[in-house]
Write an enzyme that holds these catalytic residues in place. Structure first.
Site, short mmCIF file in Angstrom:
data_model
loop_
_atom_site.label_atom_id
_atom_site.label_comp_id
_atom_site.label_asym_id
_atom_site.label_seq_id
_atom_site.Cartn_x
_atom_site.Cartn_y
_atom_site.Cartn_z
CD GLU A 220 -2.93 -0.93 2.44
OE1 GLU A 220 -2.57 -0.25 3.41
OE2 GLU A 220 -4.00 -1.57 2.42
CD GLU B 42 -4.52 -5.39 3.67
OE1 GLU B 42 -3.33 -5.55 3.33
OE2 GLU B 42 -4.88 -4.48 4.43
#
Ligand code: MG
Length: 345
Positions: free
Chosen positions: A168, A255
């Site tokens: 991320e 995710e």
């Protein structure tokens, strides 16, 4: 009669030789594992397809940050076996922590945890995502290039491996920061592994798939990572996904949580339902965050759960119960085809 018997015997021998020959060269009428069933997966337009060009979606669990105690203890073979045989995961995501006492501080220790998960997934015949779990990987480009190059040399010939090169990125530019980082890592992987799937993270915690799809990386087998937490990220994020899909990019939900983006907070069930309708409609793959016994609502396990699996209903959190059920339902057909029985493995 004698001649007839000889003929039957000769026919029997020929059939036996053919049968064992086929086994030796790996031709079998029925796949015995998930990876035998789907083979090397790759992108085709905005879909991920299996070895027979059929759209495929994988569903499973993400491990927690490898370096933190609430997750590290679950990086063992027995836990992975349990996630396979009880949750029926077709994919496991190994989340190698980079900062905060992770790979940068202890490369050998963290790497060994990841190898353990990979090797067990290879034994079980399921897919494994190797995730560079970092929020500022552009500061660690050299280390990432070195790690993924090593990984591609060690495991690049196995169809099980999926590379996730940047979990991320935060608020940085796709064009100027994340794309050049991604291309450096992809170039190194492709020196040794020309064909396995690579997942590419993108800015704003892997929500800017629209920006990435307007200026994609130059590689024939990449999908873009989309992360969501259904109590926080709503229609605006599905709209961004629509843009990316329309631009011909494949997406992979490596995710998600049915909680708030903090990993904690309540579940918004209406929004969760909207997300999973969207996932079904677009045939996306998913990994749920996370295999941990941390005291937060996104953790699947209650504090003190056995690190080696064998969990009872009471060991699972509300999120753990819901996601176990979801994964089992979504993967049921594949498990049926491979003739899985709960006493296997
Ligand atoms: Mg390969």
């Amino acid at each position: 009669m004698q001649r007839y018997r000889k003929f039957i015997w000769a026919l029997f021998c020929v059939l036996m030789i053919c049968f064992s020959g086929c086994s030796l060269i790996g031709i079998s009428s029925k796949p015995k594992t998930i990876v035998e069933l789907y083979g090397l997966i790759r992108t085709k337009g905005n879909q991920i397809v299996d070895q027979n060009e059929k759209p495929v979606s994988l569903h499973g669990m993400s491990m927690f940050w490898s370096q933190f105690k609430e997750g590290a203890k679950f990086y063992n073979e027995k836990c992975i076996d349990w996630l396979y045989k009880d949750f029926n995961c077709t994919v496991i995501r190994a989340a190698m922590g980079i900062d905060g006492g992770g790979y940068i501080a202890n490369p050998k220790v963290e790497q060994e945890k990841i190898f353990k998960v990979i090797d067990e997934c290879l034994r079980l015949g399921i897919y494994v995502i190797v995730d560079w779990h970092d929020h500022r990987a552009e500061k660690h480009t050299e280390k990432a290039v070195e790690f993924f190059g090593m990984l591609a040399q060690k495991y690049g010939d196995k169809p099980n491996i999926i590379y996730e090169i940047y979990n991320e990125p935060i608020k940085v530019s796709w064009n100027d920061v994340v794309k050049p980082y991604s291309e450096s890592v992809i170039k190194e992987i492709r020196k040794y592994d020309p064909d396995n799937l690579i997942l590419v993270g993108n800015p704003t915690w892997s929500q800017d798939v629209d920006a990435a799809s307007k200026d994609p990386v130059n590689d024939k087998n990449v999908a873009y990572v989309i992360h969501f937490y259904s109590s926080t990220h709503k229609q605006f994020l599905r709209d961004k996904c629509d843009v990316a899909l329309k631009n011909g990019c494949a997406l992979f939900v490596s995710e998600y949580g049915i909680t708030e983006a903090s990993g904690n907070g309540k579940t918004d069930w209406d929004e969760t339902k909207l997300w999973f309708n969207y996932i079904k409609k677009n045939n996306l793959s998913t990994c749920n965050w996370s295999v941990a016994d941390k005291k937060e609502t996104s953790a699947s396990l209650m504090p003190g759960a056995n690190p080696e699996g064998e969990w009872k209903e009471s060991d699972l959190s509300e999120s753990g119960k819901w996601n176990r059920n979801y994964i089992r339902i979504e993967n049921a057909e594949a498990f049926k085809i491979i003739g899985f029985s709960e006493t296997d493995n």
